[in-house]
Design an enzyme around this catalytic site. Structure first.
Site: not given
Length: 574
Positions: A88, A129-131, A201, A451, A477
């Site tokens: 992202d 990462c996120d997903k 992150c 996002e 986000s």
């Protein structure tokens, strides 16, 4: 029949390794250097989301090698493969973000297909990462073979002239630069020091939120999700996960034994307690769908409502994931929630023990202020709140961690898509008190539920984060802060009220009462609905077109298939 043969004969890999008819298949394994003994052991898929797109994923290949050593050390045969991930931080603020949420489904689908196609018996999944985190966990519960989740670890915090910074500060720096409060030279220096290592992150954004979930839901080993990516300690967690997944095969402990409704409630509780990302309200229902459990946005919101906010983590607080790990990690957070009645202790985990048994030897650390005791919280209610009203009959969600004012009312300023709103923000073409409405960004209408971090961070950088509100049928986000409401449903693309709002309508958001309403009557909304026409999506073919045809509403996790409730034969029992 010996124990090894008996074990193999109840596993999916028997279809590719056992009996005279499988001689051609076995010849392939000999071609790859496997021994006869290795061919007749349990096959463990070691799946990672490694790529060179961003620092979140760059260390996963190394960690996968440690997993494989652990599998082999305990009598399993590791079979490594990779799948995609869309990061992202790179996709943010442009058309690349359309690909983000659909990548979650591609990850789950591709892991499923690889496991099915080759008859693997167990799964260790590594994600950064996120997903990729929920995508990998969704695959685990969908396949229901013994599985362990591994987070690749968070990035170390950056340092800008003695001040700790994260990528959140970079996005907000863009807003500061746009109003002249940060020079081009400072921006250039800042971007070179914000992200000093491999890892996702560093604050409690979506990746670390879902990493926290992985331990609380029982799919990850205790402490494993908190160690930063550069720490060599990660390799020992990976080695142990490889060894342990073979034990789970022997004990026949599967993901759906672990991911129960109580476990999902535990997962929602740690999101609330840590001031985590609103995206968890999208991913937890999607994971639940893979188990055949109904656990929608409203169920998540109920847990949020009763859970105290105790972890002082960015973006609303002061600390990053590394700080929490060094004072006791995710188990410290879970320990205080369990001790004060906010977690179910009887849920099974991948250790073969319950949450309560895992927490029994965790000592409270009173020499730190990263995680507060649950009886002395930062606030009595969770850092994330569910909303409902005539703007969002199917619900919406807002992160209130770190916010002082959680009631807002003002005139709507409507934008059909993020780009139009970002241009208005960049040019300061809005007023204090406005409620910025970004629509046609939902799961179907986007498609992909983008996002809005570029827009929200620019507002914050301009010093307007608490002077306007923003609502969208898209997402935010985990790094977003300010009065930002996402997941508004039904989305505009299917005729939801957010698509019927007009400039000047007064929208009132009350995160205390959990409401989001507009001063438009039901009759007026019905009248406007008659004049409304569906918009064409941006894509007429390809993966995003296909996603838009299949995806369901955000309230149920924006899923693309019926889930385990419609399952006819479980892969694990095939």
């Amino acid at each position: 029949m010996d124990a090894k043969t008996d074990l193999k004969n109840r596993l999916p890999s028997r279809h590719v390794t056992e009996g005279p008819a499988r001689a051609p298949h076995r010849s392939y394994y000999y071609a790859m250097g496997l021994t006869k003994e290795q061919i007749h052991q349990p096959f463990v898929g070691v799946a990672s989301c490694w790529n060179e797109a961003a620092p979140c994923n760059i260390s996963l290949m190394r960690q996968a090698q440690a997993v494989k050593k652990g599998v082999a050390a305990n009598g399993g045969t590791p079979r490594e493969f990779v799948t995609i991930t869309v990061t992202d931080g790179i996709a943010m603020g442009h058309a690349g973000m359309y690909a983000s949420l659909p990548s979650r489904e591609v990850i789950a689908d591709s892991v499923e297909l690889t496991m099915r196609g080759h008859g693997y018996d167990a799964l260790v999944g590594l994600a950064g990462c996120d997903k990729s985190l929920p995508g990998m966990m969704m695959a685990m519960v969908r396949l229901n073979v013994p599985s362990i989740f591994i987070y690749g670890g968070s990035i170390l915090p950056g340092n800008f002239r003695g001040q700790t910074i994260t990528v959140q500060d970079m996005f907000e720096a863009v807003g500061r630069h746009s109003v002249g409060s940060l020079s081009s030279e400072d921006l250039d220096e800042m971007e070179q020091v914000a992200c000093p290592s491999a890892g996702a992150c560093g604050a409690q954004f979506t990746a670390n939120t879902m990493a926290t979930v992985s331990e609380a839901i029982g799919l990850a080993l205790p402490y494993s999700a908190g160690a930063p990516a550069p720490y060599e300690l990660r390799d020992s967690f990976c080695m142990t996960a490889g060894e342990m997944v073979v034990e789970l095969v022997k004990m026949n402990i599967r993901p759906r034994d672990i991911v129960t409704r109580k476990a999902l409630e535990n997962a929602a509780a740690v999101v609330a307690a840590s001031g985590g990302s609103t995206n968890a309200a999208l991913h937890l229902p999607a994971i639940a769908n893979e188990c055949g459990i109904k656990f929608d946005l409203f169920d998540v919101a109920e847990v949020f409502k009763r859970t105290p906010y105790v972890a002082d983590l960015k973006p609303g607080g002061r600390y990053v994931a590394k700080d929490m790990f060094e004072v006791g990690g995710i188990p410290l957070l879970m320990k205080t929630l369990l001790d004060h009645g906010f977690l179910h202790g009887d849920c099974m985990t991948v250790t073969g023990r319950t949450i309560a048994e895992n927490m029994a030897k965790v000592k409270w650390n009173d020499k730190q202020d990263v995680v507060l005791s649950a009886d002395k919280p930062l606030s009595p209610n969770g850092g994330v709140v569910g909303l409902k009203g005539n703007v969002a009959p199917d619900g919406a969600i807002v992160k209130i961690a770190g916010m002082k004012n959680i009631v807002f009312s003002g005139p709507a300023r409507c934008f059909d898509g993020e780009e139009a709103c970002f241009e208005a923000v960049k040019n300061k073409d809005y007023k204090v008190g406005d409620v910025l409405v970004i629509r046609y960004e939902g799961p179907r209408g986007g498609p992909g539920m983008r996002e809005m971090l570029s827009t929200t961070a620019a507002l914050y950088g301009q010093g307007m984060g608490d002077k306007v509100a923003l609502i969208t049928d898209g997402r935010f986000s985990g790094a977003t802060r300010g009065f930002c409401i996402g997941h508004v449903g039904p989305e505009a693309a299917v005729g939801g009220p957010i698509g019927l709002i007009k400039d000047g309508d007064i929208i009132t958001i009350d995160a205390i009462k959990g409401t989001i309403d507009c001063n438009v009557s039901a009759d007026e909304f019905a009248k406007r609905k008659k004049d409304w026409k569906p918009r064409e999506i941006h894509f007429g073919s390809g993966a995003l077109w296909k996603y838009a045809q299949q995806v369901g509403p955000a309230v149920n996790g924006a899923v693309t298939h019926p889930g385990a409730s419609a399952e006819k034969v479980s892969y694990a029992d095939s």
